[in-house]
Enzyme design. Structure first.
Site, PDB file in Angstrom:
ATOM      1  N   LYS A 167     -13.474  -6.710  -8.271  1.00 47.98           N
ATOM      2  CA  LYS A 167     -13.874  -6.934  -6.885  1.00 47.98           C
ATOM      3  C   LYS A 167     -15.386  -7.147  -6.837  1.00 47.98           C
ATOM      4  O   LYS A 167     -16.154  -6.315  -7.339  1.00 47.98           O
ATOM      5  CB  LYS A 167     -13.482  -5.748  -6.002  1.00 47.98           C
ATOM      6  CG  LYS A 167     -11.981  -5.595  -5.812  1.00 47.98           C
ATOM      7  CD  LYS A 167     -11.652  -4.418  -4.914  1.00 47.98           C
ATOM      8  CE  LYS A 167     -10.162  -4.321  -4.651  1.00 47.98           C
ATOM      9  NZ  LYS A 167      -9.812  -3.112  -3.850  1.00 47.98           N
ATOM     10  N   LYS A 194       0.849  -1.180   0.000  1.00 52.29           N
ATOM     11  CA  LYS A 194       0.000   0.000   0.000  1.00 52.29           C
ATOM     12  C   LYS A 194       0.897   1.246   0.000  1.00 52.29           C
ATOM     13  O   LYS A 194       1.789   1.385   0.841  1.00 52.29           O
ATOM     14  CB  LYS A 194      -0.914   0.000   1.225  1.00 52.29           C
ATOM     15  CG  LYS A 194      -1.963  -1.104   1.215  1.00 52.29           C
ATOM     16  CD  LYS A 194      -2.978  -0.916   0.099  1.00 52.29           C
ATOM     17  CE  LYS A 194      -4.107  -1.916   0.171  1.00 52.29           C
ATOM     18  NZ  LYS A 194      -5.112  -1.702  -0.897  1.00 52.29           N
TER      19      LYS A 194
END
Length: 327
Positions: A246, A150
């Site tokens: 997703k 991240k």
């Protein structure tokens, strides 16, 4: 007489550690679970309300509740696709319908959906946004050889270098979550190519995708926040090399399947992604990962305690869900 019974249950699950991205951090996973019972069979589904797009546990539970009459009267998956917009509420219901159909038919979802026969799949293991040293330490403890970093800040290149030094043989997915500085991006991408990076996810905010038109670049680029449904694929194919599918955004397995197939037709690579949630939420994505180039389905590893009969993770790979869990 109604054909089914619908149960709705908000769930909060403590995390093992804070999960931080460029937009903030959290210490709990908030989901909504549904259960559809018809006769002696029951199907389950779970979704993660996506705050980035204005969803909350309350709004998602209310949207599902609003479908109670139609669902209990026998609404099918095909009708569901137009009865609710893409998003978390439709995802939970869609996945529960797949699970119920599998239980009723005696055939697993992978057969019903014409998916490859299940086998363990490699998953990326996520390193939460932190200092370079902390992310290097997390990389040393992470299983497997595919790590997802991240990013989102002035120390991004230092983070990548630190993780690469700690795990020089690992392949790195760099996830900006819309937070990478546009001016710094070209230099970051060039440097990352020599530091094990194989993919960069959503460097810029959704809606600024055209900034990526000048490709190919040194590292393939993947759409995430910009990608919702199959209607987005052709537009995204002009700017991105791959798309992160997703289920919570797509609205369930049904639309996610359509996204994957259209992405392939459009020449895009495919990654199956997830939100932070337990195995019930992850199970349909793990099945779908058989069609993908890469998978990021490590959400259950972040929970202090997963659901019973949860997915089994071993050395950076995850086994397919058992019928006791889903599908």
């Amino acid at each position: 007489m109604r054909n089914r019974t619908l149960e709705i249950a908000p769930v909060s699950s403590p995390l093992r550690a804070a999960f931080a991205i460029s937009r903030g951090a959290k210490t709990q996973a908030h989901t909504v679970q549904v259960r559809l019972t018809q006769g002696e069979h029951a199907g389950r589904g779970e979704c993660v309300p996506y705050a980035r797009f204005g969803e909350t546990v309350e709004s998602v539970a209310a949207a599902i509740e609003g479908m109670r009459g139609a669902v209990e009267a026998g609404l099918g998956r095909t009708e569901l696709q137009t009865a609710l917009p893409a998003g978390a509420a439709r995802c939970a219901l869609d996945c529960a319908m797949w699970d119920l159909e599998a239980k009723q038919s005696g055939r697993p979802v992978w057969q019903l959906a014409d998916l490859p026969e299940p086998k363990p799949v490699e998953t990326a293991v996520t390193l939460s946004l932190d200092t370079p040293d902390a992310m290097a330490s997390a990389a040393l403890a992470a299983p497997g050889s595919l790590l997802k970093l991240k990013l989102g800040g002035p120390e991004d290149l230092d983070r990548i270098k630190a993780v690469h030094r700690a795990r020089p043989g690992a392949r790195l997915i760099l996830d900006g979550n819309e937070g990478i500085d546009a001016a710094a991006y070209p230099g970051l991408a060039r440097a990352a190519a020599g530091l094990g990076a194989v993919l960069i996810e959503q460097p810029f905010p959704a809606g600024q995708d055209e900034a990526l038109n000048k490709r190919p670049g040194p590292v393939a680029v993947c759409a995430d926040e910009s990608a919702h449904t199959s209607a987005d694929i052709q537009r995204l194919a002009r700017c991105y090399d791959a798309v992160n599918v997703k289920l919570d955004k797509a609205g369930g397995l049904t639309e996610a399947l359509a996204m994957v197939r259209l992405a392939r037709q459009s020449g895009m690579g495919v990654m199956i992604g997830c939100m932070v949630a337990g195995s019930l939420s992850m199970a349909p994505a793990v099945l779908l990962a058989g069609l993908a180039d890469a998978a990021d389905v490590d959400g259950p590893l972040w929970l202090e305690q997963d659901i019973a009969d949860g997915l089994v993770f071993t050395g950076g790979r995850v086994a397919q869900p058992t019928p006791a869990l889903w599908g």
